[in-house]
Design a protein around this motif. Structure first.
Motif, PDB file in Angstrom:
ATOM      1  N   GLN A 151      15.378   1.628  -5.677  1.00  0.00           N
ATOM      2  CA  GLN A 151      15.336   2.866  -6.455  1.00  0.00           C
ATOM      3  C   GLN A 151      14.222   2.803  -7.510  1.00  0.00           C
ATOM      4  O   GLN A 151      13.485   3.762  -7.702  1.00  0.00           O
ATOM      5  CB  GLN A 151      16.682   3.051  -7.131  1.00  0.00           C
ATOM      6  CG  GLN A 151      17.014   4.479  -7.443  1.00  0.00           C
ATOM      7  CD  GLN A 151      18.524   4.652  -7.566  1.00  0.00           C
ATOM      8  OE1 GLN A 151      19.209   3.794  -8.121  1.00  0.00           O
ATOM      9  NE2 GLN A 151      19.045   5.746  -7.047  1.00  0.00           N
ATOM     10  N   ALA A 152      14.092   1.652  -8.158  1.00  0.00           N
ATOM     11  CA  ALA A 152      13.065   1.494  -9.191  1.00  0.00           C
ATOM     12  C   ALA A 152      11.665   1.577  -8.583  1.00  0.00           C
ATOM     13  O   ALA A 152      10.759   2.193  -9.154  1.00  0.00           O
ATOM     14  CB  ALA A 152      13.249   0.158  -9.911  1.00  0.00           C
ATOM     15  N   LEU A 153      11.473   0.948  -7.434  1.00  0.00           N
ATOM     16  CA  LEU A 153      10.170   0.982  -6.771  1.00  0.00           C
ATOM     17  C   LEU A 153       9.823   2.417  -6.372  1.00  0.00           C
ATOM     18  O   LEU A 153       8.707   2.888  -6.595  1.00  0.00           O
ATOM     19  CB  LEU A 153      10.163   0.067  -5.543  1.00  0.00           C
ATOM     20  CG  LEU A 153      10.219  -1.442  -5.838  1.00  0.00           C
ATOM     21  CD1 LEU A 153      10.614  -2.223  -4.586  1.00  0.00           C
ATOM     22  CD2 LEU A 153       8.891  -1.953  -6.383  1.00  0.00           C
ATOM     23  N   ALA A 154      10.798   3.094  -5.776  1.00  0.00           N
ATOM     24  CA  ALA A 154      10.564   4.473  -5.344  1.00  0.00           C
ATOM     25  C   ALA A 154      10.260   5.363  -6.543  1.00  0.00           C
ATOM     26  O   ALA A 154       9.343   6.184  -6.506  1.00  0.00           O
ATOM     27  CB  ALA A 154      11.780   4.990  -4.575  1.00  0.00           C
ATOM     28  N   ALA A 155      11.008   5.167  -7.642  1.00  0.00           N
ATOM     29  CA  ALA A 155      10.808   5.990  -8.834  1.00  0.00           C
ATOM     30  C   ALA A 155       9.435   5.771  -9.442  1.00  0.00           C
ATOM     31  O   ALA A 155       8.856   6.678 -10.042  1.00  0.00           O
ATOM     32  CB  ALA A 155      11.893   5.682  -9.866  1.00  0.00           C
ATOM     33  N   ALA A 156       8.888   4.556  -9.274  1.00  0.00           N
ATOM     34  CA  ALA A 156       7.564   4.243  -9.806  1.00  0.00           C
ATOM     35  C   ALA A 156       6.452   4.749  -8.886  1.00  0.00           C
ATOM     36  O   ALA A 156       5.277   4.604  -9.205  1.00  0.00           O
ATOM     37  CB  ALA A 156       7.427   2.740 -10.012  1.00  0.00           C
ATOM     38  N   GLY A 157       6.821   5.298  -7.735  1.00  0.00           N
ATOM     39  CA  GLY A 157       5.814   5.840  -6.823  1.00  0.00           C
ATOM     40  C   GLY A 157       5.290   4.840  -5.809  1.00  0.00           C
ATOM     41  O   GLY A 157       4.351   5.141  -5.067  1.00  0.00           O
ATOM     42  N   VAL A 158       5.884   3.653  -5.770  1.00  0.00           N
ATOM     43  CA  VAL A 158       5.474   2.655  -4.777  1.00  0.00           C
ATOM     44  C   VAL A 158       5.748   3.220  -3.378  1.00  0.00           C
ATOM     45  O   VAL A 158       6.814   3.788  -3.127  1.00  0.00           O
ATOM     46  CB  VAL A 158       6.223   1.323  -4.997  1.00  0.00           C
ATOM     47  CG1 VAL A 158       5.967   0.343  -3.863  1.00  0.00           C
ATOM     48  CG2 VAL A 158       5.815   0.721  -6.333  1.00  0.00           C
ATOM     49  N   ALA A 159       4.751   3.099  -2.493  1.00  0.00           N
ATOM     50  CA  ALA A 159       4.865   3.709  -1.170  1.00  0.00           C
ATOM     51  C   ALA A 159       5.714   2.869  -0.234  1.00  0.00           C
ATOM     52  O   ALA A 159       6.519   3.387   0.536  1.00  0.00           O
ATOM     53  CB  ALA A 159       3.473   3.918  -0.569  1.00  0.00           C
ATOM     54  N   LYS A 160       5.506   1.567  -0.267  1.00  0.00           N
ATOM     55  CA  LYS A 160       6.272   0.704   0.626  1.00  0.00           C
ATOM     56  C   LYS A 160       6.325  -0.706   0.088  1.00  0.00           C
ATOM     57  O   LYS A 160       5.565  -1.071  -0.812  1.00  0.00           O
ATOM     58  CB  LYS A 160       5.694   0.720   2.044  1.00  0.00           C
ATOM     59  CG  LYS A 160       4.217   0.469   2.114  1.00  0.00           C
ATOM     60  CD  LYS A 160       3.673   0.802   3.512  1.00  0.00           C
ATOM     61  CE  LYS A 160       2.167   0.672   3.543  1.00  0.00           C
ATOM     62  NZ  LYS A 160       1.598   0.944   4.865  1.00  0.00           N
ATOM     63  N   ALA A 161       7.245  -1.467   0.641  1.00  0.00           N
ATOM     64  CA  ALA A 161       7.409  -2.858   0.231  1.00  0.00           C
ATOM     65  C   ALA A 161       7.389  -3.738   1.464  1.00  0.00           C
ATOM     66  O   ALA A 161       8.060  -3.445   2.462  1.00  0.00           O
ATOM     67  CB  ALA A 161       8.729  -3.045  -0.513  1.00  0.00           C
ATOM     68  N   ARG A 162       6.601  -4.801   1.410  1.00  0.00           N
ATOM     69  CA  ARG A 162       6.647  -5.819   2.453  1.00  0.00           C
ATOM     70  C   ARG A 162       7.355  -7.026   1.861  1.00  0.00           C
ATOM     71  O   ARG A 162       7.054  -7.442   0.742  1.00  0.00           O
ATOM     72  CB  ARG A 162       5.237  -6.191   2.925  1.00  0.00           C
ATOM     73  CG  ARG A 162       5.261  -7.233   4.049  1.00  0.00           C
ATOM     74  CD  ARG A 162       3.902  -7.472   4.676  1.00  0.00           C
ATOM     75  NE  ARG A 162       3.440  -6.395   5.528  1.00  0.00           N
ATOM     76  CZ  ARG A 162       3.877  -6.155   6.771  1.00  0.00           C
ATOM     77  NH1 ARG A 162       4.806  -6.911   7.315  1.00  0.00           N
ATOM     78  NH2 ARG A 162       3.384  -5.155   7.460  1.00  0.00           N
ATOM     79  N   TYR A 163       8.324  -7.562   2.584  1.00  0.00           N
ATOM     80  CA  TYR A 163       9.135  -8.646   2.042  1.00  0.00           C
ATOM     81  C   TYR A 163       9.361  -9.709   3.099  1.00  0.00           C
ATOM     82  O   TYR A 163       9.382  -9.422   4.302  1.00  0.00           O
ATOM     83  CB  TYR A 163      10.465  -8.110   1.508  1.00  0.00           C
ATOM     84  CG  TYR A 163      11.257  -7.285   2.496  1.00  0.00           C
ATOM     85  CD1 TYR A 163      11.020  -5.928   2.643  1.00  0.00           C
ATOM     86  CD2 TYR A 163      12.237  -7.874   3.290  1.00  0.00           C
ATOM     87  CE1 TYR A 163      11.728  -5.177   3.556  1.00  0.00           C
ATOM     88  CE2 TYR A 163      12.958  -7.129   4.205  1.00  0.00           C
ATOM     89  CZ  TYR A 163      12.699  -5.772   4.332  1.00  0.00           C
ATOM     90  OH  TYR A 163      13.400  -5.032   5.248  1.00  0.00           O
TER      91      TYR A 163
END
Ligand code: ZN
Length: 116
Positions: free
Chosen positions: A91-103
């Motif tokens: 939720q925090a990543l999405a709220a900050a506008g981050v497009a995607k996460a690789r993990y």
């Protein structure tokens, strides 16, 4: 060096029980990096609580819009383990506008999640 390896390097710096590291990358630029951080308070027992690496790294960027997060977790031997962002960090990543996460998902493997 692969960007995920830089996230692994951050995880290796962690002093938490679960060692996680994160990067925020926009284009070819690494904007910020951080391991997860112990969250200690003299009055409250947070002995196992941490600022998750995603939270810690987001605090270090001004604008993460359209960026990619790289997240890694390592065990005691430094091997990578599953580092899928928890719901709160997603939720925090999405709220900050981050497009995607690789993990990292295990030794030598990664997966990716999109936020829009
Ligand atoms: Zn989290």
């Amino acid at each position: 060096m692969r960007l995920i390896d830089l996230a692994v390097r951050q995880a290796l710096r962690s002093r938490c029980r679960y060692r996680v590291g994160a990067l925020i990358v926009a284009g070819n630029r690494v904007l910020a990096w951080s391991p997860n951080i112990p969250r200690n308070s003299p009055t409250v027992d947070y002995s196992h609580a941490t600022f998750h690496a995603e939270e810690a790294v987001l605090r270090r960027v001004q604008n993460a819009s359209g960026a990619v997060a790289y997240i890694a977790r390592v065990n005691r031997s430094g091997e990578t383990l599953l580092a899928r962002p928890c719901p709160r960090c997603q939720q925090a990543l999405a709220a900050a506008g981050v497009a995607k996460a690789r993990y990292t998902t295990g030794p030598m493997t990664t997966d990716i999640m999109s936020f829009y």
